[in-house]
Design a protein around this motif. Structure first.
Motif, PDB file in Angstrom:
ATOM      1  N   VAL A 219       0.843  -1.183  -0.105  1.00  0.00           N
ATOM      2  CA  VAL A 219       0.007   0.008  -0.041  1.00  0.00           C
ATOM      3  C   VAL A 219       0.997   1.171   0.080  1.00  0.00           C
ATOM      4  CG1 VAL A 219      -1.605   1.350   1.406  1.00  0.00           C
ATOM      5  CG2 VAL A 219      -1.902  -1.254   1.096  1.00  0.00           C
ATOM      6  N   GLU A 220       1.876   1.256   0.743  1.00  0.00           N
ATOM      7  CA  GLU A 220       2.934   2.310   0.581  1.00  0.00           C
ATOM      8  C   GLU A 220       3.425   2.559  -0.301  1.00  0.00           C
ATOM      9  OE1 GLU A 220       5.565   1.586   3.881  1.00  0.00           O
ATOM     10  OE2 GLU A 220       4.247   2.114   5.661  1.00  0.00           O
ATOM     11  N   TYR A 221       3.812   1.536  -1.242  1.00  0.00           N
ATOM     12  CA  TYR A 221       4.603   1.817  -2.268  1.00  0.00           C
ATOM     13  C   TYR A 221       3.481   2.147  -3.463  1.00  0.00           C
ATOM     14  CZ  TYR A 221       8.367  -0.941  -0.716  1.00  0.00           C
ATOM     15  OH  TYR A 221       9.761  -1.217  -0.094  1.00  0.00           O
ATOM     16  N   ARG A 222       2.235   1.672  -3.433  1.00  0.00           N
ATOM     17  CA  ARG A 222       1.243   2.120  -4.293  1.00  0.00           C
ATOM     18  C   ARG A 222       0.955   3.627  -4.079  1.00  0.00           C
ATOM     19  NH1 ARG A 222      -3.976  -1.263  -4.543  1.00  0.00           N
ATOM     20  NH2 ARG A 222      -4.290  -0.297  -2.336  1.00  0.00           N
ATOM     21  N   ASP A 226       1.452   6.564  -6.647  1.00  0.00           N
ATOM     22  CA  ASP A 226       0.313   7.708  -7.218  1.00  0.00           C
ATOM     23  C   ASP A 226       0.714   8.854  -6.935  1.00  0.00           C
ATOM     24  OD1 ASP A 226      -0.952   5.348  -7.560  1.00  0.00           O
ATOM     25  OD2 ASP A 226      -2.239   5.378  -5.850  1.00  0.00           O
ATOM     26  N   GLY A 227       1.640   9.111  -5.703  1.00  0.00           N
ATOM     27  CA  GLY A 227       2.372  10.538  -5.622  1.00  0.00           C
ATOM     28  C   GLY A 227       3.308  10.867  -6.616  1.00  0.00           C
ATOM     29  N   LEU A 228       3.921  10.096  -7.151  1.00  0.00           N
ATOM     30  CA  LEU A 228       4.917  10.390  -8.052  1.00  0.00           C
ATOM     31  C   LEU A 228       4.377  10.654  -9.458  1.00  0.00           C
ATOM     32  CD1 LEU A 228       7.962   7.717  -7.276  1.00  0.00           C
ATOM     33  CD2 LEU A 228       7.804   9.982  -6.954  1.00  0.00           C
ATOM     34  N   ILE A 229       3.044   9.439  -9.816  1.00  0.00           N
ATOM     35  CA  ILE A 229       2.284  10.052 -11.086  1.00  0.00           C
ATOM     36  C   ILE A 229       1.648  11.379 -11.110  1.00  0.00           C
ATOM     37  CG2 ILE A 229       0.314   9.263 -12.289  1.00  0.00           C
ATOM     38  CD1 ILE A 229       1.274   6.209 -11.614  1.00  0.00           C
ATOM     39  N   ALA A 235       3.988  18.210 -13.116  1.00  0.00           N
ATOM     40  CA  ALA A 235       5.080  18.758 -13.954  1.00  0.00           C
ATOM     41  C   ALA A 235       4.655  18.775 -15.298  1.00  0.00           C
ATOM     42  CB  ALA A 235       5.988  17.881 -13.511  1.00  0.00           C
ATOM     43  N   THR A 236       3.917  17.955 -15.794  1.00  0.00           N
ATOM     44  CA  THR A 236       3.812  17.858 -17.496  1.00  0.00           C
ATOM     45  C   THR A 236       2.977  19.121 -17.734  1.00  0.00           C
ATOM     46  OG1 THR A 236       4.059  15.481 -17.427  1.00  0.00           O
ATOM     47  CG2 THR A 236       2.889  16.511 -19.127  1.00  0.00           C
TER      48      THR A 236
END
Length: 530
Positions: A219-222, A226-229, A235-236
């Protein structure tokens, strides 16, 4: 920094007290919904298993006890599935994670006691005592109950591992009931079997904790993904908006430069032309020296303004990629001599000495003469501006170690502090000492030099030391140097055709095929060399 860390720690402690867990609320919600999805994804797994237990229990329990047990278990399971579906249907913002977790623990505790009743049914018929070990039906029932406990532990660990409290609430009552029934028989075999049941339950508890840690890490990795996405999308979006604004600004700059080129250059040329006519009194004497000085100042001011406009337009064309090089073979020494002659009058007016240090017989280079002349003039103009009276300017042209060529302009001016060199190299950038000691300027000279030499694939280097002068070097790459070819035959040893030798009869000339060009080309080159 410490205050921010303290606020974060206080917020985490407050969330821990509010939700009863050290994990973040969004993570607890994900674990809670994972449990609900696990339950609803296999709604008939536990009921089917309980029905098998119900049919099997008929061999050692009464019909009433077995039926009552299956009814209680079915009701608790149906209620649990209903609450899981309800949780999944509620919007996330309306879910209180702590309340729902406690609600599921209570339901699972009821379900655990209902499953534990399976280990107690039939005890009123058989009673306790070691003589039951000899009865095959009684022995089979006890072993079956033990196996049932193992299956229930495995299933509940798989479904409820995301919430360890639920796993304990649903399995501890049944393990205690099975161990109590086996211990009550008073036989060493059943005592060992009951001890094994407790040990296996402890093992499943540790296994469930491992699965819970894995689920939490997932869950933390997901969440991190999601935060990075989201950051990437943000940024895009920002880059797209910046690109759109840059394109709009570029179009506006192009329109402005086109307007300025036409609207400013045309009247400036007229002003300079008329003022020059008045200064030279081509149409008759003015009769007043003050007016003549005014005309001279008007001409000089217009010329200065036109130079600034030309520099701005040149830099804009270079940055926009619209500066086309008109390349041809040139010599850097010729360019340097021409530029030195152009600035000599100004250098003499400031009592500056220009020293030429040219390597003899330098090869030609393939470059744009106008661009190279502008490079040399800009460097010499900067040196003239910053060098005080009585100083010296050195103009050097030579070969580099890798086969290229360089042009260096060194002066004995005030120099540039190291921390100001990056600012000086930027467009419109000037050093602090330049404002005090030098003449006025736009600060575009070095920027234009850098861009022009980069268009040629060369390099730009500025070395300066405070109060010791500045040295600027531009380098032409080796691939632009036109080295002379060596003669095909050593000088003085050429092999000429003997005029007294009998001439071979001339063969009829044939139209050469495509394959004959390779053999005739060397003969043509040799003839040209002769």
């Amino acid at each position: 920094m410490r205050q921010t860390q303290s606020r974060n720690d206080l917020r985490s402690f407050r969330e821990k007290l509010t939700h009863g867990t050290a994990n973040k609320p969004e993570f607890e919600y994900e674990l809670l919904t994972m449990f609900a999805r696990n339950e609803t994804s296999a709604p008939f797994a536990m009921p089917a298993l309980c029905f098998i237990f119900y049919i099997t229990s008929m061999f050692w329990a009464s019909f009433t006890e077995a039926t009552t047990w299956i009814a209680i278990v079915s009701i608790s399971r149906v209620y649990m599935l209903d609450q899981c579906r309800r949780l999944l249907s509620i919007p996330r913002t309306e879910v209180n994670v702590g309340q729902w977790r406690r609600h599921f623990v209570r339901i699972e505790l009821v379900n655990g006691f209902a499953l534990a009743a399976f280990a107690l049914i039939g005890m009123s018929i058989h009673g306790g005592g070691g003589h039951h070990l000899m009865s095959p039906a009684t022995f089979s029932s006890h072993v079956f109950i033990f196996a049932t406990l193992m299956v229930v532990l495995a299933i509940r660990m798989t479904f409820a591992s995301t919430l360890p409290q639920l796993f304990l609430a649903g399995t501890v009552p049944m393990t205690v009931a099975v161990a109590a029934r086996l211990f009550s028989l008073g036989d060493p075999f059943y005592f060992a079997l009951g001890s094994m049941a407790i040990g296996i339950h402890v093992f499943f508890v540790y296994l469930a904790r491992g699965l819970h840690s894995t689920a939490l890490a997932m869950v933390e990795y997901r969440a991190e993904k999601d935060g990075l996405i989201s950051e990437l999308e943000e940024a895009t979006a920002i880059s797209d908006e910046a690109r759109r604004r840059a394109e709009a600004a570029n179009k506006a700059k192009s329109r402005f430069l086109a307007t300025m080129s036409h609207e400013l250059r045309t009247p400036l040329n007229a002003i300079m032309g008329f003022s020059e006519v008045m200064e030279r009194e081509l149409l008759g004497p003015i009769g007043n020296d003050v007016y003549r000085d005014y005309a001279h100042n008007i001409y000089k001011s217009g010329d200065h303004l036109l130079c600034i406009i030309n520099e701005i337009l040149d830099l804009s064309r270079i940055e926009a990629g619209r500066y086309d090089l008109s390349e041809e073979p040139i010599r850097l020494t010729d360019i340097a001599e021409d530029c030195q002659r152009l600035v000599k009058i100004k250098a003499d007016s400031k009592a500056l000495m220009i020293v030429e240090d040219f390597t003899p017989d330098v090869s030609q280079v393939w470059a744009d003469p106008r661009a190279m002349r502008q490079i040399c003039l800009n460097l010499l103009s900067n040196a003239l501006k910053f060098t005080p009276k009585g100083g010296r300017i050195t103009l050097i042209v030579g070969n580099t170690q890798d086969g290229g060529q360089f042009l260096t302009v060194a002066d004995t001016g005030p120099g540039i502090p190291k921390n100001e060199i990056p600012r000086v190299l930027q467009a419109f950038g000037q050093g602090s000492l330049a404002h005090e000691t030098a003449e006025g300027g736009t600060g575009l000279g070095l920027s234009i030099v850098q861009n022009l030499i980069h268009l040629h694939g060369g390099t730009f280097d500025l070395q300066s030391e405070l109060r010791k002068g500045t040295e600027v070097t531009v380098t032409i790459p080796p691939q632009r140097v036109l080295n002379p070819l060596s003669p095909l035959q050593p000088v003085g040893q050429e092999r000429h055709r003997d005029p007294c030798a009998p001439r071979q009869p001339r063969q009829p000339r044939m139209r050469p095929s495509s394959s004959s060009f390779g053999s005739e080309a060397p003969m043509r080159v040799a003839g040209e060399a002769r």
